[in-house]
Design an enzyme around this catalytic site. Structure first.
Site, PDB file in Angstrom:
ATOM      1  N   CYS A 116      17.380  -0.551   4.205  1.00 41.65           N
ATOM      2  CA  CYS A 116      17.071  -1.724   5.042  1.00 41.65           C
ATOM      3  C   CYS A 116      17.969  -2.915   4.738  1.00 41.65           C
ATOM      4  O   CYS A 116      18.011  -3.870   5.507  1.00 41.65           O
ATOM      5  CB  CYS A 116      15.600  -2.094   4.894  1.00 41.65           C
ATOM      6  SG  CYS A 116      14.538  -0.797   5.525  1.00 41.65           S
ATOM      7  N   HIS A 257      14.880  -9.093   7.775  1.00 44.99           N
ATOM      8  CA  HIS A 257      14.657  -7.678   8.072  1.00 44.99           C
ATOM      9  C   HIS A 257      13.226  -7.527   8.589  1.00 44.99           C
ATOM     10  O   HIS A 257      12.305  -8.158   8.076  1.00 44.99           O
ATOM     11  CB  HIS A 257      14.861  -6.858   6.796  1.00 44.99           C
ATOM     12  CG  HIS A 257      14.414  -5.443   6.931  1.00 44.99           C
ATOM     13  ND1 HIS A 257      14.880  -4.620   7.940  1.00 44.99           N
ATOM     14  CD2 HIS A 257      13.525  -4.705   6.215  1.00 44.99           C
ATOM     15  CE1 HIS A 257      14.302  -3.440   7.824  1.00 44.99           C
ATOM     16  NE2 HIS A 257      13.468  -3.462   6.797  1.00 44.99           N
ATOM     17  N   ASN A 287      10.317  -1.169  12.553  1.00 48.47           N
ATOM     18  CA  ASN A 287      11.361  -1.213  11.529  1.00 48.47           C
ATOM     19  C   ASN A 287      12.481  -0.238  11.916  1.00 48.47           C
ATOM     20  O   ASN A 287      12.289   0.981  11.855  1.00 48.47           O
ATOM     21  CB  ASN A 287      10.743  -0.848  10.176  1.00 48.47           C
ATOM     22  CG  ASN A 287      11.740  -0.959   9.033  1.00 48.47           C
ATOM     23  OD1 ASN A 287      12.939  -1.121   9.249  1.00 48.47           O
ATOM     24  ND2 ASN A 287      11.240  -0.872   7.813  1.00 48.47           N
TER      25      ASN A 287
HETATM   26  O1  UT7 Z   1      11.748  -1.668   5.159  1.00 45.75           O
HETATM   27  C1  UT7 Z   1      11.896  -1.248   3.844  1.00 45.75           C
HETATM   28  C2  UT7 Z   1      10.883  -1.812   2.943  1.00 45.75           C
HETATM   29  N1  UT7 Z   1       9.551  -1.438   3.354  1.00 45.75           N
HETATM   30  C3  UT7 Z   1       8.644  -2.371   3.469  1.00 45.75           C
HETATM   31  O2  UT7 Z   1       8.917  -3.528   3.266  1.00 45.75           O
HETATM   32  C4  UT7 Z   1       7.233  -1.924   3.768  1.00 45.75           C
HETATM   33  C5  UT7 Z   1       6.290  -2.498   2.751  1.00 45.75           C
HETATM   34  N2  UT7 Z   1       4.897  -2.085   2.919  1.00 45.75           N
HETATM   35  C6  UT7 Z   1       4.146  -2.446   3.986  1.00 45.75           C
HETATM   36  O3  UT7 Z   1       4.621  -3.040   4.920  1.00 45.75           O
HETATM   37  C7  UT7 Z   1       2.673  -2.166   3.914  1.00 45.75           C
HETATM   38  O4  UT7 Z   1       2.329  -1.809   2.603  1.00 45.75           O
HETATM   39  C8  UT7 Z   1       2.176  -1.070   4.907  1.00 45.75           C
HETATM   40  C9  UT7 Z   1       2.217  -1.578   6.319  1.00 45.75           C
HETATM   41  C10 UT7 Z   1       3.037   0.170   4.750  1.00 45.75           C
HETATM   42  C11 UT7 Z   1       0.723  -0.724   4.584  1.00 45.75           C
HETATM   43  O5  UT7 Z   1      -0.082  -1.903   4.672  1.00 45.75           O
HETATM   44  P1  UT7 Z   1      -1.073  -2.311   3.500  1.00 45.75           P
HETATM   45  O6  UT7 Z   1      -1.812  -3.497   3.938  1.00 45.75           O
HETATM   46  O7  UT7 Z   1      -0.268  -2.414   2.240  1.00 45.75           O
HETATM   47  O8  UT7 Z   1      -2.040  -1.101   3.460  1.00 45.75           O
HETATM   48  P2  UT7 Z   1      -2.373  -0.147   2.232  1.00 45.75           P
HETATM   49  O9  UT7 Z   1      -1.243   0.788   1.992  1.00 45.75           O
HETATM   50  O10 UT7 Z   1      -2.852  -0.997   1.089  1.00 45.75           O
HETATM   51  O11 UT7 Z   1      -3.594   0.615   2.822  1.00 45.75           O
HETATM   52  C12 UT7 Z   1      -4.829  -0.029   3.105  1.00 45.75           C
HETATM   53  C13 UT7 Z   1      -5.746   0.953   3.757  1.00 45.75           C
HETATM   54  C14 UT7 Z   1      -5.810   2.289   3.037  1.00 45.75           C
HETATM   55  O12 UT7 Z   1      -7.137   2.786   3.113  1.00 45.75           O
HETATM   56  P3  UT7 Z   1      -8.125   2.641   1.886  1.00 45.75           P
HETATM   57  O13 UT7 Z   1      -7.469   3.348   0.752  1.00 45.75           O
HETATM   58  O14 UT7 Z   1      -8.287   1.174   1.658  1.00 45.75           O
HETATM   59  O15 UT7 Z   1      -9.372   3.310   2.401  1.00 45.75           O
HETATM   60  C15 UT7 Z   1      -4.901   3.165   3.830  1.00 45.75           C
HETATM   61  O16 UT7 Z   1      -5.226   4.530   3.718  1.00 45.75           O
HETATM   62  O17 UT7 Z   1      -5.259   1.256   5.080  1.00 45.75           O
HETATM   63  C16 UT7 Z   1      -5.147   2.663   5.228  1.00 45.75           C
HETATM   64  N3  UT7 Z   1      -4.064   2.965   6.156  1.00 45.75           N
HETATM   65  C17 UT7 Z   1      -4.247   2.991   7.477  1.00 45.75           C
HETATM   66  N4  UT7 Z   1      -5.341   2.799   8.228  1.00 45.75           N
HETATM   67  C18 UT7 Z   1      -5.197   2.897   9.568  1.00 45.75           C
HETATM   68  C19 UT7 Z   1      -2.768   3.229   5.871  1.00 45.75           C
HETATM   69  N5  UT7 Z   1      -2.100   3.434   7.019  1.00 45.75           N
HETATM   70  C20 UT7 Z   1      -3.002   3.309   8.024  1.00 45.75           C
HETATM   71  C21 UT7 Z   1      -2.908   3.395   9.420  1.00 45.75           C
HETATM   72  N6  UT7 Z   1      -4.010   3.172  10.146  1.00 45.75           N
HETATM   73  N7  UT7 Z   1      -1.746   3.667  10.058  1.00 45.75           N
END
Ligand code: UT7
Length: 332
Positions: A116, A257, A287
């Site tokens: 990225c 980004h 992204n």
């Molecule tokens: O571009 C290169 C660099 N990459 C980035 O900068 C990405 C960085 N990360 C992110 O943007 C975020 O971490 C994500 C968008 C990938 C995820 O968001 P988050 O708020 O960090 O969610 P999380 O991973 O902490 O997950 C929270 C909850 C989980 O459920 P539990 O364990 O709390 O029950 C996940 O399983 O959300 C769940 N979850 C979803 N729920 C509905 C994860 N993906 C989904 C989904 N729909 N698509």
């Protein structure tokens, strides 16, 4: 030591996004997710998907758009740098394929892999080639067909990514008022196991096992990357502001980004910038890895929102880890 003979300035812009749109409703049908979750956690509503063709096709179309807009012959391009993590194949480089497609018969070039941050690293490289006086112009293309490495059964990641390409031309100028001012760029390989694609390379050459274990797909520990990305992108953007004695009032735009709206907001907040000073199109494209920053530049410029003399900060964070920021004064 004086290494800069010329100033490097952006003088051309081009972009290409495929027609097919995947909206959040599509993902509601294929994985356990909701439109509301995707919008509030990421800011994404839609992404574009290339149904036929490869990254070099996206990149060549962006390059052709630039050439047409600028009324420039491909013969006049000296260097082509393609930033990508989804090359058509390991070799030849995507830059060679683009060179052939657009007929840039006098150019040399190469691919640059920094995920990225790829566009940012390629932009700095191109500026250095031009500032030293070695080349008169360099075309930088950020292009990724992320759909080729996304596992559409993995709800954590499949909702995030899209396909796109955008190109800029960097040329030399003796006018010191406009152009590239400098970058702060970093890598930290201790983050290699938070965001990667393990299969297919020399570590895990393709086999039935690598396919069975889904090693040819992108893997991301989203939570871990989120934490370092927020800090990394916000801190380095703030640092480049301070280094160049810029106040929030001086800055016309932050071009971040586009990985997650919450990371973008945190960066703008750290810099003291209001939302109208942040280029955003994550809602439309998700992204697109190396394409996000140039895609923003092209769209905002075409909408008449960028003017000559605008002070602009580019910032990115990505796999590696790789991250950085650049400061430039718009000269078109
Ligand atoms: O571009 C290169 C660099 N990459 C980035 O900068 C990405 C960085 N990360 C992110 O943007 C975020 O971490 C994500 C968008 C990938 C995820 O968001 P988050 O708020 O960090 O969610 P999380 O991973 O902490 O997950 C929270 C909850 C989980 O459920 P539990 O364990 O709390 O029950 C996940 O399983 O959300 C769940 N979850 C979803 N729920 C509905 C994860 N993906 C989904 C989904 N729909 N698509």
């Amino acid at each position: 030591m004086k290494t800069k003979r010329y100033n490097a300035v952006i003088t051309g812009l081009g972009m290409y996004v495929p027609e097919k749109i995947l909206d959040n409703a599509f993902f509601e049908r294929i994985v356990d997710t909701t439109d509301e979750w995707i919008r509030t956690r990421t800011g994404i509503r839609e992404r574009r998907i290339l149904e036929k063709g490869a990254t070099s096709d996206l990149a060549a179309k962006a390059a052709e758009d630039l050439l047409k807009t600028k009324n420039m012959s491909p013969d006049d391009i000296e260097v082509i740098i393609v930033a990508t993590v989804t090359p058509d194949m390991f070799f030849p480089a995507t830059a060679c394929l683009v060179q052939n497609t657009i007929g840039a018969k006098n150019a040399w070039g190469f691919d640059l892999s920094a995920a990225c941050s790829g566009f940012l690293f390629a932009y700095q490289t191109a500026c250095s080639l031009v500032e030293s006086g070695t080349y008169k112009n360099v075309m930088v293309i950020g292009a990724d067909k992320m759909s080729s490495i996304v596992d559409y059964t993995d709800r954590n990641n499949c909702i995030l990514f899209g396909d796109a390409a955008a190109a800029i031309l960097i040329e030399r100028t003796e006018d010191n008022l406009y152009g590239h001012r400098g970058s702060l760029l970093k890598i930290d390989g201790s983050g290699h196991d938070a965001l990667y694609m393990k299969g297919g390379g020399s570590l895990n050459p393709p086999s039935h096992e690598t396919v069975d274990k889904k090693m040819h797909y992108l893997y991301q520990d989203g939570k871990a990357v989120f934490k370092v990305a927020v800090r990394g992108m916000a801190d380095i953007s703030y640092e480049i502001m301070k280094k160049n004695n810029l106040t929030p009032d001086d800055i016309a735009y932050l071009v971040p980004h586009q990985a997650n709206m919450r990371i973008i907001d945190a960066t703008a907040e750290r810099m003291g910038l209001s939302k109208d000073k942040v280029m955003i199109n994550i809602d439309k494209y998700g992204n697109t890895t190396a394409a996000t920053i140039p895609l923003c530049l092209v769209e905002y410029h075409r909408e008449g929102k960028v003017k000559k003399g605008d002070k602009i900060i580019l910032a990115a964070f990505g796999a590696g880890y790789t991250w950085g920021a650049s400061y430039l004064i718009w000269g078109m």
